[in-house]
Every structure is written in structure tokens, then in C-alpha cells.
Design an enzyme around this catalytic site. Structure first.
Site, short mmCIF file in Angstrom:
data_model
loop_
_atom_site.label_atom_id
_atom_site.label_comp_id
_atom_site.label_asym_id
_atom_site.label_seq_id
_atom_site.Cartn_x
_atom_site.Cartn_y
_atom_site.Cartn_z
N GLY A 225 -11.67 17.91 20.17
CA GLY A 225 -11.56 18.96 19.17
C GLY A 225 -10.30 19.78 19.36
N SER A 226 -10.36 21.04 19.01
CA SER A 226 -9.18 21.89 18.96
C SER A 226 -8.78 22.40 20.34
CB SER A 226 -9.43 23.07 18.04
OG SER A 226 -10.33 23.99 18.64
N ALA B 184 -7.98 25.46 20.98
CA ALA B 184 -8.63 26.75 21.19
C ALA B 184 -10.02 26.57 21.78
CB ALA B 184 -8.70 27.52 19.88
N ALA B 185 -10.77 25.60 21.25
CA ALA B 185 -12.10 25.34 21.79
C ALA B 185 -12.01 24.83 23.23
CB ALA B 185 -12.84 24.33 20.91
N GLY B 186 -11.05 23.97 23.49
CA GLY B 186 -10.88 23.47 24.85
C GLY B 186 -10.57 24.58 25.83
N GLU C 231 -10.30 16.26 25.13
CA GLU C 231 -9.27 15.59 24.34
C GLU C 231 -9.02 16.47 23.13
OE1 GLU C 231 -7.33 14.09 21.68
OE2 GLU C 231 -9.05 12.81 21.24
N CYS D 137 -5.48 13.99 15.59
CA CYS D 137 -4.86 14.83 16.61
C CYS D 137 -3.50 14.28 17.04
CB CYS D 137 -5.77 14.98 17.82
SG CYS D 137 -6.30 13.41 18.55
#
Length: 471
Positions: free
Chosen positions: A206-207, A209-211, A229, A263
Site C-alpha cells: 500500500g501507501s 504513509a501507511a507503511g 511493499e 506502485c
């Protein structure tokens, strides 16, 4: 109990509805996975292989149905979702090979005993799926995790719950023991509830920011393995390439495939100043004008479809306008596509040379052009990002590639191929804000199990002869 609804962004029609999981159901799913783990981990590896082969067969039998469902749920063209189902089936055989090569068990005799390397599964793995490849990407975590002996709790993206349901049905057809695979459905609250449970691994696509949030959340829980990832602000450099039409195809496929919702899509095109760069940009713009964006089942066959939702399209168009307001020059403008629903946007091409742009990923069919004076400046510009997922070079000069591959900072780096190309039997992932150095794909075996190194002797033996300093 809240209702979860999935909308076809190409038609605004409801394609799936179901109940959102409650916090209690999330806790039950993790408890079931925990209870099932010892038996699943201890089973002969062939049992797990056989189960995944049955899953592979179920995917094959339902490939047409599932490809159409993913197209309806995401808006992606059918040619692309058909390829996604093929990749999901192929992941089983690839993961078996990867496990044998990178993990598994091996031994050799030494002067001090038999040295044995084994790999053990972590336990309960939480898998959070993305919307852009709602089958293929979570499948790339789930299959190697199950093969290694982990049990799984899977939460699909709230944008693509139907695909998650279909995957769960295929795994049910594989006759896995109860609790080995568990599906929970919902949005961020459900994801947060899952990560508050006692899990042993988080596998997320995902993004950035979430990571970053997940890194902070688990900073004091080192036993939880994180495989992140994430996205990228990916550069594509074109230098000393004579055939501008060939260049244009590579650039367009890098930037606009999947309507820019990969991505690994190129977000930044870096070209020489002067006539050579002008010719490249003109050829790219001319090819962009030929791209067909339409519903997945349209004729003629579309190149791409809508973004995942109207809200995603609105956010992307605002981010694009912010760049234009900051000084970017419009080469090809975005906006609505004919009379299609609001999730459709036209591809955009903007020139940002000399304009400060935010180092952020725009998950849309938008490409920024930067012109530089030298090849060294091109590499410097390419590396001017906190991300590090993918990068590419298009050039007729192999010496440029030799310099580029040694200096570029990214996990996937392609030469005279689109930045979005990646082999299933190679690792995939990045560094910096693009991930945590745990590339997925072929290297998923590495984070699905941990190594255990042993010295072993057949019997108890006096080792006083090995000891120093005895009286």
C-alpha cells in the site's frame, strides 16, 4: 453490523455487498489462526504443497469468472485482470521453488558435529491487501506464508472486498484445515482491530504513509516481522536514444498502464535539455492522445479504465492542479473522459523543469517532465526522492546503463523496458519510503520463515578435550 459495499467505478453500479467484520469477529479470526498454527506448521511440507496445488486448481477453474469480477470491482481492462489471474496461479509453483532455494532445510558435517539449517514459520500472519491488484498482490503474501507453515488472517482493501471473498472461496475449495486461512472484511477500523491483536507478522502492500504508520506502531514489538511493499515517486531517464517513437512506447507503458495505479509506474520523466528532449516529449504526447480509456468490456478494447473511485479521481486532480498552480506547464491536460462516470480521468503530461514539486506519489495517469543538461544531472535528479521502488533508463548506449545501474537507488531498475515490468521469479520491492528492505515476489520466502541454525551430535560425548583452562 455495518454493511460493506463495492462499486464498479466504470458504471457506478453496486457489484458486491457484505457485512463488515466486527472487532469480536476479528479477534475470533486471530484466535482461530493461533489455534490452527501448531498443527499446520508441523505437518509434512508435502501436505501444505498439496493444499496449495488444490488452491491453484480452484483459481484455474474460476479464472474467467474471477477476472471479470476484478474488472467490475476495479474498472481494470479485462486483458489486465486475465493476466492477473494467470499470475496468481503461477505464484504457487514459483513459491514452491523459492522456498526450496531460499529456505527449507540443509545440513553438512563439520569437525564439531552436524550443522543443520532449518526454517520455522513465524505464526499468525496478518495480510492487508491493496485495491490495484486485489488478487495478485495479497496472493503473493498468502501463498508463501501458507507454504512456510504460517496461518493467515487476510483483510482485503475495502475498495475490493468481492475479490477477497472469491479468493477465500478458492482457499476453502483447497480444503485447508479450519483456522489456517481466515477472511475479515472492512475498512481502516477493521485493519486497526486486526493489528491490535497478537499477530506475529504483518504483510502489507500500500501507501508509503501507511507503511510509516505501521513502522511506528510496531517499533516496540520486534517479534512482529514487517514486510512492507509501498509506493514510489519513480524516475524514468531517457538519454541518447534515437528512435523517439520506440521511446514513447516505453514511457507511456511505464507511466499510464493500469491508469497509473501501479506502485512501479514512472511518475517523473527526465530528458535532455534542447531538441532531443523536445522530440521525446512530443512523441510521448502524441501517443498519449491515442490511448483509449473506457469501461473494461468496451469495444474496441481499452488501454485503461477509471481510477478506483470518484474520490480518488478528485484527490488526484487536486494534486495535479496544485502542481500547475505552483508553476508546472501543462503539455496535456487531464479532466473527465467524455461522458463517463467521475472516476475516469484523462492522462496528464506536465513540465516541471525548474519548479519545486512535492516528493509524493500521485496514484493516477499523470507524468511530470524534467529537463537536465547532463547525464550525471539526470541520475542526480532521479535519486532526488525519499522513495526507492523502481527506476528505468532508456538509452542506446550501454555505457550509460553501466553508470546508471551502479548509481541509482531503487529496488527494481530496468533498462530499455517499462519501469512496471517485473519477473515473477525475481524479488520485488524497494527501500526508503518504498519499503523496509523486505522485497516480496521470489524473496517472500525470506520473511515468511526465520532461520534456525543447529550443531547436532548423535549422542552425548565428553568434550573436555575441547575445553581450555581446566585443572
Amino acid at each position: 453490523m455495518s454493511q460493506l459495499t463495492s462499486i464498479d467505478p466504470a458504471t457506478d453500479q453496486v457489484v458486491w455487498q457484505g457485512a463488515e467484520s466486527t472487532p469480536g469477529q476479528v479477534a475470533d479470526a486471530v484466535a482461530a489462526a493461533r489455534a490452527a498454527f501448531p498443527d499446520w506448521a508441523d505437518r509434512p511440507r508435502q501436505d501444505r504443497i498439496d493444499a496449495l496445488k488444490r488452491y491453484q486448481a480452484a483459481l484455474k477453474a474460476r479464472a474467467t469468472e474471477m477476472a471479470q469480477a476484478i474488472s467490475r470491482e476495479t474498472g481494470k481492462a479485462l486483458w489486465e485482470t486475465t493476466a492477473e489471474l494467470g499470475a496468481m496461479q503461477g505464484k504457487v509453483d514459483i513459491s514452491i521453488r523459492a522456498y526450496d532455494e531460499r529456505t527449507g532445510e540443509r545440513a553438512n558435517d563439520t569437525a564439531f558435529g552436524r550443522a543443520v539449517l532449518r526454517h520455522r514459520p513465524h505464526g499468525v500472519a496478518a495480510v492487508l491487501g491493496p485495491f490495484n491488484f486485489p488478487g495478485h498482490l495479497p496472493n503473493g503474501h498468502i501463498v508463501p506464508a501458507l507454504l512456510a507453515g504460517d496461518t493467515v488472517v487476510f483483510k482485503p482493501s475495502e475498495e475490493t472486498p468481492w475479490t477477497g471473498q472469491l479468493m477465500a472461496e478458492c482457499l476453502a475449495e483447497a480444503d485447508l484445515p479450519a483456522g489456517v486461512f481466515n477472511l475479515v472484511q472492512g475498512g481502516r477500523d477493521v485493519g486497526a482491530a486486526l493489528l491490535d491483536q497478537p499477530i506475529d507478522a504483518l504483510m502489507f502492500t500500500g501507501s508509503g504513509a501507511a507503511g510509516a504508520h505501521f513502522r511506528r506502531k510496531f517499533a516496540d514489538d520486534p517479534h512482529v516481522i514487517l514486510a512492507l511493499e509501498l509506493g514510489g515517486n519513480n524516475p524514468l531517464v531517457v538519454w541518447d536514444a534515437a528512435d523517439v517513437e520506440a521511446v514513447a512506447g516505453l514511457v507511456v507503458q511505464s507511466a499510464f498502464v493500469t491508469t497509473g495505479q501501479r506502485c512501479s509506474c514512472a511518475r517523473r520523466l527526465i530528458v535532455p535539455e534542447g531538441p532531443q528532449g523536445d522530440a521525446i516529449v512530443e512523441a510521448v504526447a502524441a501517443l498519449v492522445d491515442r490511448l483509449i480509456f473506457a469501461p473494461w468490456d468496451s469495444q474496441p478494447e481499452p488501454y485503461g479504465g477509471p481510477l478506483i473511485s470518484k474520490s480518488a479521481a478528485a484527490a488526484a486532480l487536486k494534486a495535479l492542479q496544485d502542481r500547475i498552480d505552483a508553476g508546472a506547464r501543462v503539455i496535456r491536460a487531464s479532466g473527465p473522459v467524455d461522458n463517463l462516470p467521475g472516476a475516469f480521468v484523462r492522462p496528464a503530461l506536465i513540465d516541471v523543469t525548474g519548479v519545486h514539486m512535492p516528493d509524493e506519489e500521485m496514484f493516477a495517469p499523470f507524468l511530470s517532465v524534467t529537463r537536465v543538461a547532463t547525464f550525471d544531472a539526470a541520475i542526480q535528479e532521479a535519486n532526488a526522492t525519499r522513495y526507492g521502488l523502481s527506476a528505468g533508463l532508456v538509452s542506446d548506449d550501454p555505457a550509460n546503463w553501466d553508470r546508471f545501474i551502479r548509481r541509482i537507488r531503487a529496488g527494481v531498475v530496468n533498462f530499455n523496458r517499462p519501469t512496471t515490468g517485473a519477473a515473477g521469479d525475481m524479488p520485488f520491492g524497494g527501500l526508503g519510503a518504498s519499503g523496509n528492505h523486505r522485497p516480496s515476489a521470489y524473496y517472500a520466502a525470506d520473511y515468511c520463515a526465520y532461520p534456525v541454525a543447529s550443531f547436532e551430535a548423535a549422542g552425548v560425548k565428553n568434550i573436555e578435550g575441547e575445553m581450555k583452562g581446566l585443572r
